[in-house]
Design a protein around this motif. Structure first.
Motif, PDB file in Angstrom:
ATOM      1  N   VAL A 247       0.838  -1.201   0.000  1.00  0.00           N
ATOM      2  CA  VAL A 247       0.000   0.000   0.000  1.00  0.00           C
ATOM      3  C   VAL A 247       0.874   1.252   0.000  1.00  0.00           C
ATOM      4  CG1 VAL A 247      -1.631   1.352   1.376  1.00  0.00           C
ATOM      5  CG2 VAL A 247      -1.995  -1.097   1.066  1.00  0.00           C
ATOM      6  N   ALA A 248       1.919   1.237   0.817  1.00  0.00           N
ATOM      7  CA  ALA A 248       2.823   2.394   0.877  1.00  0.00           C
ATOM      8  C   ALA A 248       3.539   2.616  -0.449  1.00  0.00           C
ATOM      9  CB  ALA A 248       3.842   2.203   1.998  1.00  0.00           C
ATOM     10  N   LYS A 249       3.789   1.530  -1.164  1.00  0.00           N
ATOM     11  CA  LYS A 249       4.524   1.618  -2.430  1.00  0.00           C
ATOM     12  C   LYS A 249       3.615   2.002  -3.591  1.00  0.00           C
ATOM     13  CE  LYS A 249       7.461  -1.123  -5.512  1.00  0.00           C
ATOM     14  NZ  LYS A 249       8.050  -2.464  -5.765  1.00  0.00           N
ATOM     15  N   GLU A 250       2.443   1.366  -3.678  1.00  0.00           N
ATOM     16  CA  GLU A 250       1.568   1.543  -4.839  1.00  0.00           C
ATOM     17  C   GLU A 250       0.491   2.609  -4.638  1.00  0.00           C
ATOM     18  OE1 GLU A 250       2.169   0.197  -7.598  1.00  0.00           O
ATOM     19  OE2 GLU A 250       3.504  -1.465  -7.141  1.00  0.00           O
ATOM     20  N   GLU A 270     -12.318   9.452  10.094  1.00  0.00           N
ATOM     21  CA  GLU A 270     -12.191   8.360  11.062  1.00  0.00           C
ATOM     22  C   GLU A 270     -11.600   7.110  10.419  1.00  0.00           C
ATOM     23  OE1 GLU A 270     -15.991   7.793  12.811  1.00  0.00           O
ATOM     24  OE2 GLU A 270     -15.933   9.629  14.004  1.00  0.00           O
ATOM     25  N   GLN A 271     -12.070   6.786   9.217  1.00  0.00           N
ATOM     26  CA  GLN A 271     -11.524   5.622   8.524  1.00  0.00           C
ATOM     27  C   GLN A 271     -10.085   5.864   8.087  1.00  0.00           C
ATOM     28  OE1 GLN A 271     -14.937   5.451   5.708  1.00  0.00           O
ATOM     29  NE2 GLN A 271     -14.905   3.263   6.103  1.00  0.00           N
ATOM     30  N   ALA A 272      -9.816   7.079   7.628  1.00  0.00           N
ATOM     31  CA  ALA A 272      -8.471   7.401   7.160  1.00  0.00           C
ATOM     32  C   ALA A 272      -7.444   7.326   8.293  1.00  0.00           C
ATOM     33  CB  ALA A 272      -8.453   8.794   6.532  1.00  0.00           C
ATOM     34  N   VAL A 273      -7.797   7.808   9.477  1.00  0.00           N
ATOM     35  CA  VAL A 273      -6.836   7.784  10.583  1.00  0.00           C
ATOM     36  C   VAL A 273      -6.582   6.357  11.066  1.00  0.00           C
ATOM     37  CG1 VAL A 273      -8.451   8.087  12.520  1.00  0.00           C
ATOM     38  CG2 VAL A 273      -6.144   8.993  12.695  1.00  0.00           C
ATOM     39  N   ILE A 274      -7.597   5.487  10.944  1.00  0.00           N
ATOM     40  CA  ILE A 274      -7.368   4.077  11.279  1.00  0.00           C
ATOM     41  C   ILE A 274      -6.362   3.474  10.305  1.00  0.00           C
ATOM     42  CG2 ILE A 274      -8.435   1.792  11.418  1.00  0.00           C
ATOM     43  CD1 ILE A 274     -11.037   3.178  12.264  1.00  0.00           C
ATOM     44  N   ALA A 275      -6.550   3.758   9.011  1.00  0.00           N
ATOM     45  CA  ALA A 275      -5.632   3.230   7.998  1.00  0.00           C
ATOM     46  C   ALA A 275      -4.217   3.756   8.213  1.00  0.00           C
ATOM     47  CB  ALA A 275      -6.129   3.609   6.605  1.00  0.00           C
ATOM     48  N   VAL A 276      -4.096   5.043   8.483  1.00  0.00           N
ATOM     49  CA  VAL A 276      -2.775   5.643   8.715  1.00  0.00           C
ATOM     50  C   VAL A 276      -2.128   5.039   9.961  1.00  0.00           C
ATOM     51  CG1 VAL A 276      -1.590   7.786   9.342  1.00  0.00           C
ATOM     52  CG2 VAL A 276      -3.290   7.794   7.518  1.00  0.00           C
ATOM     53  N   SER A 277      -2.924   4.797  10.988  1.00  0.00           N
ATOM     54  CA  SER A 277      -2.395   4.205  12.222  1.00  0.00           C
ATOM     55  C   SER A 277      -1.865   2.803  11.972  1.00  0.00           C
ATOM     56  CB  SER A 277      -3.496   4.175  13.286  1.00  0.00           C
ATOM     57  OG  SER A 277      -3.036   3.600  14.479  1.00  0.00           O
ATOM     58  N   ILE A 278      -2.613   2.011  11.195  1.00  0.00           N
ATOM     59  CA  ILE A 278      -2.154   0.648  10.870  1.00  0.00           C
ATOM     60  C   ILE A 278      -0.858   0.704  10.075  1.00  0.00           C
ATOM     61  CG2 ILE A 278      -2.700  -1.445   9.573  1.00  0.00           C
ATOM     62  CD1 ILE A 278      -5.648  -0.950  10.229  1.00  0.00           C
ATOM     63  N   LEU A 279      -0.806   1.590   9.092  1.00  0.00           N
ATOM     64  CA  LEU A 279       0.397   1.721   8.257  1.00  0.00           C
ATOM     65  C   LEU A 279       1.596   2.174   9.090  1.00  0.00           C
ATOM     66  CD1 LEU A 279      -1.284   3.385   5.156  1.00  0.00           C
ATOM     67  CD2 LEU A 279      -0.127   1.170   5.158  1.00  0.00           C
ATOM     68  N   ALA A 280       1.374   3.091  10.010  1.00  0.00           N
ATOM     69  CA  ALA A 280       2.479   3.603  10.838  1.00  0.00           C
ATOM     70  C   ALA A 280       3.044   2.528  11.749  1.00  0.00           C
ATOM     71  CB  ALA A 280       2.000   4.791  11.668  1.00  0.00           C
ATOM     72  N   ALA A 284       8.639  -0.511   8.955  1.00  0.00           N
ATOM     73  CA  ALA A 284       9.466   0.697   8.896  1.00  0.00           C
ATOM     74  C   ALA A 284       9.210   1.469   7.606  1.00  0.00           C
ATOM     75  CB  ALA A 284      10.939   0.323   9.004  1.00  0.00           C
ATOM     76  N   SER A 285       9.039   0.748   6.487  1.00  0.00           N
ATOM     77  CA  SER A 285       8.855   1.432   5.204  1.00  0.00           C
ATOM     78  C   SER A 285       7.521   2.163   5.145  1.00  0.00           C
ATOM     79  CB  SER A 285       8.956   0.427   4.051  1.00  0.00           C
ATOM     80  OG  SER A 285       7.955  -0.564   4.146  1.00  0.00           O
ATOM     81  N   SER A 286       6.446   1.515   5.614  1.00  0.00           N
ATOM     82  CA  SER A 286       5.144   2.185   5.589  1.00  0.00           C
ATOM     83  C   SER A 286       5.104   3.331   6.606  1.00  0.00           C
ATOM     84  CB  SER A 286       4.019   1.180   5.870  1.00  0.00           C
ATOM     85  OG  SER A 286       4.187   0.531   7.114  1.00  0.00           O
ATOM     86  N   ARG A 287       5.778   3.158   7.743  1.00  0.00           N
ATOM     87  CA  ARG A 287       5.846   4.238   8.738  1.00  0.00           C
ATOM     88  C   ARG A 287       6.585   5.450   8.155  1.00  0.00           C
ATOM     89  NH1 ARG A 287       7.541   1.431  12.617  1.00  0.00           N
ATOM     90  NH2 ARG A 287       9.770   1.624  12.322  1.00  0.00           N
ATOM     91  N   ASN A 288       7.698   5.205   7.489  1.00  0.00           N
ATOM     92  CA  ASN A 288       8.454   6.304   6.884  1.00  0.00           C
ATOM     93  C   ASN A 288       7.648   6.990   5.787  1.00  0.00           C
ATOM     94  OD1 ASN A 288      10.663   5.868   8.506  1.00  0.00           O
ATOM     95  ND2 ASN A 288      11.688   4.513   7.070  1.00  0.00           N
ATOM     96  N   SER A 289       6.860   6.194   5.067  1.00  0.00           N
ATOM     97  CA  SER A 289       6.034   6.760   4.006  1.00  0.00           C
ATOM     98  C   SER A 289       5.012   7.729   4.585  1.00  0.00           C
ATOM     99  CB  SER A 289       5.336   5.641   3.232  1.00  0.00           C
ATOM    100  OG  SER A 289       4.554   6.166   2.190  1.00  0.00           O
ATOM    101  N   ALA A 317      -0.611   6.307  16.104  1.00  0.00           N
ATOM    102  CA  ALA A 317       0.252   6.532  14.944  1.00  0.00           C
ATOM    103  C   ALA A 317       1.436   7.428  15.289  1.00  0.00           C
ATOM    104  CB  ALA A 317      -0.563   7.154  13.814  1.00  0.00           C
ATOM    105  N   ILE A 318       1.200   8.446  16.103  1.00  0.00           N
ATOM    106  CA  ILE A 318       2.281   9.366  16.485  1.00  0.00           C
ATOM    107  C   ILE A 318       3.350   8.629  17.283  1.00  0.00           C
ATOM    108  CG2 ILE A 318       2.841  11.395  17.895  1.00  0.00           C
ATOM    109  CD1 ILE A 318      -0.016  12.424  17.176  1.00  0.00           C
ATOM    110  N   GLU A 319       2.937   7.743  18.188  1.00  0.00           N
ATOM    111  CA  GLU A 319       3.920   6.980  18.961  1.00  0.00           C
ATOM    112  C   GLU A 319       4.781   6.125  18.031  1.00  0.00           C
ATOM    113  OE1 GLU A 319       4.197   4.212  22.964  1.00  0.00           O
ATOM    114  OE2 GLU A 319       2.437   4.009  21.674  1.00  0.00           O
ATOM    115  N   ALA A 320       4.136   5.528  17.023  1.00  0.00           N
ATOM    116  CA  ALA A 320       4.882   4.695  16.078  1.00  0.00           C
ATOM    117  C   ALA A 320       5.863   5.536  15.262  1.00  0.00           C
ATOM    118  CB  ALA A 320       3.915   3.956  15.150  1.00  0.00           C
ATOM    119  N   ILE A 321       5.410   6.691  14.790  1.00  0.00           N
ATOM    120  CA  ILE A 321       6.273   7.554  13.971  1.00  0.00           C
ATOM    121  C   ILE A 321       7.462   8.066  14.780  1.00  0.00           C
ATOM    122  CG2 ILE A 321       6.369   9.786  12.789  1.00  0.00           C
ATOM    123  CD1 ILE A 321       3.463   9.280  11.891  1.00  0.00           C
ATOM    124  N   THR A 322       7.219   8.453  16.028  1.00  0.00           N
ATOM    125  CA  THR A 322       8.302   9.000  16.861  1.00  0.00           C
ATOM    126  C   THR A 322       9.243   7.921  17.387  1.00  0.00           C
ATOM    127  OG1 THR A 322       6.821   8.946  18.789  1.00  0.00           O
ATOM    128  CG2 THR A 322       6.997  11.029  17.571  1.00  0.00           C
TER     129      THR A 322
END
Length: 625
Positions: A247-250, A270-280, A284-289, A317-322
């Motif tokens: 998902v992060a790539k394509e 609400e749906q978007a933040v869930i998706a972003v949280s899962i990706l984060a 490592a690659s999806s989190r960096n994306s 998501a913020i905890e994962a990114i940081t």
């Protein structure tokens, strides 16, 4: 599908023709056309207006030479008359020109789609075409009404301008959607995938196409389209752990992050933040994306002002990114320290936990620590220690350890907030090994001050808990507990109570990991051996004494020899004959002799203590003989 494309293309051509007629007919100009000659200095505003209108008509109708002459005249007018620019902007029929340009672009785009080999199989295009045809029909109606010369059928000027702007905006929206379809590549696939989950055996190529189709729907469709696309995206991310990388790539991560903004529908956000949280949190690659596409800022805004569910997912998501040290600086750049502290103060238990974890992640950064000090961060973290949120307590304790280790000012501030008493209470109450570890680290950091030493040294419940951790904890907590013990001035009465951990300290001396464990354990043991009763008790422990003597063996390379020598010297410090006899009987004398010959520090002194009475007996026997 083909007929719809042809109809749309035909309508665009018709619009272009109508616009040309509209410009040439003179409906948009006054009845007296001005030839392409510069008005004189005394020309009226009306004459100048006629001239400008005629200029723009020639710009749009004529060939290259016509256009060049018209532009020369326009530039001459603008240079000679400062007020002419206002008139040009007002009278230049710019709205019609912009609309005409967009329709030309739309015609080219529709031609590109018609040339795509499998466009007719794409369900998303089928959904878009009726809306496109409706917009073009409305535009045609607008043109027809503007062409009528009878005043009763003409619009008022302001209304006409508004309708043209609306038509232009709709054409822009259709262009955007169609361009996305073309760029995504979904119109070139032989089998267009509908919005349904690929099976478990689907190839990477099929999954990649599915992701592209999902993001095309996210950007093109309305709210319901977006919600369905996000549902499918979430289903994919939850069912396949590896999907996040794809998902992060394509996918268009920037657009997914854009859906977090407040101008989007709350359900979509609400749906978007869930998706972003899962990706984060997925890789490592999806989190960096997520981070590289600007995700941290919108996530912090959601944490500040979103709904309860949004705040929890944003904080996660913020905890994962940081957790990536290279991303920590950005929290300060977005003003995130104050937002995270507010979340720790008043957020739900989950939000508090994730926010405390984020602060812990970024605390090693100096600028963050400065911001924490300015925003009263120490007080917030100390308050979390007494909450009923075990996860937040653990992370708060860890963060206090980081801050206390950074400077004396932070250490003093932590003590002034009453953190030591709360840490001791948390240590008594917690059974979670991770929480115990972080609490012990924080206590160790604070144990260097005079006031802390006094409190800890006379806290019998705390000292007894150290005994239990040394006996039953993991190597890390054992080492931290022993380190704390080394810093204290424990009364003899409490040392007697702590004698039960001496055997465990001896055992810790045998282990080479973690680094520093052997030396820390020996120092703690030596401190307990300062009283006679503990020395006798240790010597009565055959297993422990045997281990100490075996550590003295020069052949045993697992232990640095000065470590057991210190303990042996402490045992012999009281001059007990029983202790000497016990040590000699199991070979300590011979090992110490070899170590003394090797000039190992402390070996000769220990040997003298061990041989004290033995040498006296030899001298006495020689005198009698």
């Amino acid at each position: 599908m083909q007929s719809d494309i042809d109809m749309a293309s035909s309508l665009v051509s018709s619009h272009l023709h109508d616009l040309d007629l509209l410009i040439k007919s003179g409906v948009l100009r006054q009845s007296n056309a001005i030839v392409l000659s510069q008005p004189g200095p005394g020309s009226s505003k009306e004459d100048l207006g006629f001239f400008v209108k005629d200029l723009f008509a020639r710009l749009q109708i004529g060939g290259i030479e016509f256009k060049k002459k018209a532009l020369d005249s326009l530039l001459e007018l603008l240079k000679e008359d400062e007020k002419a620019a206002i008139l040009v902007a007002k009278e230049g029929d710019m709205r019609w020109q912009i609309l005409r340009t967009k329709l030309t672009h739309l015609q080219i785009t529709l031609t590109q789609i018609a040339e795509s080999t499998h466009y007719s199989e794409n369900s998303l295009l089928q959904d878009l075409l009726p809306t496109l045809l409706s917009s073009l029909t409305n535009t045609q109606s607008l043109l027809e009404q503007c062409q009528k010369k009878d005043e009763e059928h003409c619009f008022g000027k302001l209304r006409m301008q508004s309708d043209i702007d609306m038509a232009s905006s709709l054409v822009s929206s259709h262009l955007h959607d169609l361009d996305l379809l073309i760029k995504s590549g979904v119109l070139r696939q032989s089998n267009a995938i509908v919005l349904s989950q690929p099976g478990p055996g689907s190839s990477k190529e099929d999954l990649g196409f599915f992701v592209k189709d999902l993001f095309a729907r996210l950007q093109i469709g309305g709210i319901e389209f977006k919600k369905k696309a996000l549902d499918s995206l979430l289903e994919l991310l939850k069912e396949d752990e590896k999907a996040a990388i794809l998902v992060a790539k394509e996918g268009d991560m920037r657009y997914l992050v854009h859906l977090l903004d407040s101008n989007h529908h709350s359900q979509v956000r609400e749906q978007a933040v869930i998706a972003v949280s899962i990706l984060a949190n997925a890789s490592a690659s999806s989190r960096n994306s997520v981070f590289e596409e600007g995700g941290l800022g919108p996530l912090l805004r959601l944490l500040e002002s979103g709904s309860l569910g949004m705040k929890e997912k944003a904080a996660m998501a913020i905890e994962a990114i940081t957790s990536d040290p290279e991303n920590a600086w950005a929290v300060c750049a977005y003003g995130g320290v104050a937002i995270l502290l507010d979340a720790c103060r008043s957020g739900s238990p989950l939000t508090q936990s994730y926010a405390a974890g984020s602060i812990k992640n970024v605390a090693p950064v100096e600028d963050i620590r400065i911001a924490l000090a300015e925003e009263g961060g120490v007080s917030v973290l100390v308050h979390l220690l007494s909450s009923n949120n075990s996860s937040a307590q653990e992370k708060a304790a860890n963060c206090l350890w980081i801050l206390g280790s950074a400077s004396e000012n932070f250490k003093n501030s932590i003590l002034q907030e009453g953190a030591l008493q709360k840490l001791l209470q948390l240590l008594l109450e917690s059974s979670n090994p991770d929480t115990v570890e972080h609490v012990l680290r924080a206590i160790y950091t604070l144990s260097g001050s005079v006031s802390s030493i006094r409190i800890l040294s006379y806290s019998t419940p705390f000292l007894l808990q150290l005994v239990e951790i040394i006996k039953h904890g993991n190597p890390t907590t054992q080492q931290i507990s022993a380190s704390i013990l080394c810093n204290l001035s424990v009364a003899d009465s409490n040392k007697r109570l702590m004698s039960g951990c001496m055997g465990s300290l001896v055992k810790m001396m045998e282990s080479s990991k973690p680094i520093g464990l052997q030396e820390t354990a020996s120092k703690a043991l030596v401190s307990l051996l300062s009283i006679r009763s503990n020395r006798k008790e240790l010597v009565r422990d055959d297993k422990s004494v045997l281990k100490l003597v075996q550590m003295l063996d020069p052949k045993n390379e697992l232990v640095c020899k000065k470590i057991p020598i210190c303990v042996i010297s402490a045992i012999l410090a009281g001059g007990s004959n029983g202790c000497r006899k016990k040590l000699v009987s199991i070979g300590a004398f011979l090992h110490l002799q070899k170590l003394a010959d090797m000039d190992v520090p402390g070996a000769k002194k220990a040997l003298q203590r061990l041989a004290g009475n033995r040498l006296k007996n030899i001298f006495a026997r020689t005198w009698r003989e």
